[in-house]
Design a protein around this motif. Structure first.
Motif, PDB file in Angstrom:
ATOM      1  N   ASN A  34       8.247 -48.208 -38.988  1.00 38.97           N
ATOM      2  CA  ASN A  34       8.747 -46.899 -38.559  1.00 38.97           C
ATOM      3  C   ASN A  34       8.557 -46.706 -37.064  1.00 38.97           C
ATOM      4  O   ASN A  34       9.445 -46.201 -36.368  1.00 38.97           O
ATOM      5  N   CYS A  38      11.785 -48.101 -35.213  1.00 35.97           N
ATOM      6  CA  CYS A  38      12.452 -46.797 -35.338  1.00 35.97           C
ATOM      7  C   CYS A  38      13.219 -46.650 -36.655  1.00 35.97           C
ATOM      8  O   CYS A  38      14.304 -46.073 -36.698  1.00 35.97           O
ATOM      9  N   LYS A  39      12.643 -47.179 -37.727  1.00 33.46           N
ATOM     10  CA  LYS A  39      13.257 -47.035 -39.052  1.00 33.46           C
ATOM     11  C   LYS A  39      12.943 -45.643 -39.583  1.00 33.46           C
ATOM     12  O   LYS A  39      11.840 -45.148 -39.451  1.00 33.46           O
ATOM     13  N   GLU A  40      13.921 -44.995 -40.187  1.00 33.68           N
ATOM     14  CA  GLU A  40      13.768 -43.618 -40.630  1.00 33.68           C
ATOM     15  C   GLU A  40      13.553 -43.486 -42.131  1.00 33.68           C
ATOM     16  O   GLU A  40      13.729 -42.407 -42.687  1.00 33.68           O
ATOM     17  N   ASP A  41      13.148 -44.562 -42.788  1.00 29.93           N
ATOM     18  CA  ASP A  41      12.812 -44.443 -44.205  1.00 29.93           C
ATOM     19  C   ASP A  41      11.292 -44.383 -44.311  1.00 29.93           C
ATOM     20  O   ASP A  41      10.586 -45.232 -43.816  1.00 29.93           O
ATOM     21  N   TYR A  42      10.814 -43.309 -44.908  1.00 25.70           N
ATOM     22  CA  TYR A  42       9.387 -43.048 -44.974  1.00 25.70           C
ATOM     23  C   TYR A  42       8.924 -43.024 -46.418  1.00 25.70           C
ATOM     24  O   TYR A  42       9.663 -42.642 -47.310  1.00 25.70           O
TER      25      TYR A  42
END
Length: 66
Positions: A34, A38-42
């Motif tokens: 993340n 900058c990955k937006e899966d949390y």
């Protein structure tokens, strides 16, 4: 459970139906992926239902930051 909306039928899992219409606070788990990619899966680590004690803890934490 099947739900029809706009002529389409969708299967809604019980876990999703249980939280529909509720107000929740989510604790997210951020990973290296993340932050660095900058990955937006949390991943949701925990959910809280807002209450007075939780609100007061938040206010006190914010006051300590200042």
């Amino acid at each position: 459970m099947l739900e029809e909306q706009n002529g389409q039928i969708d299967m809604i899992p019980d876990t999703i139906r249980q939280i529909c219409g509720r107000i929740l606070i989510f604790r997210l788990k951020l990973t290296k992926r993340n932050l660095e990619e900058c990955k937006e899966d949390y991943k949701v680590n925990y959910t809280f239902t807002p209450n007075e004690k939780l609100e007061m803890n938040y206010v006190n934490d914010k006051a300590e930051e200042v």
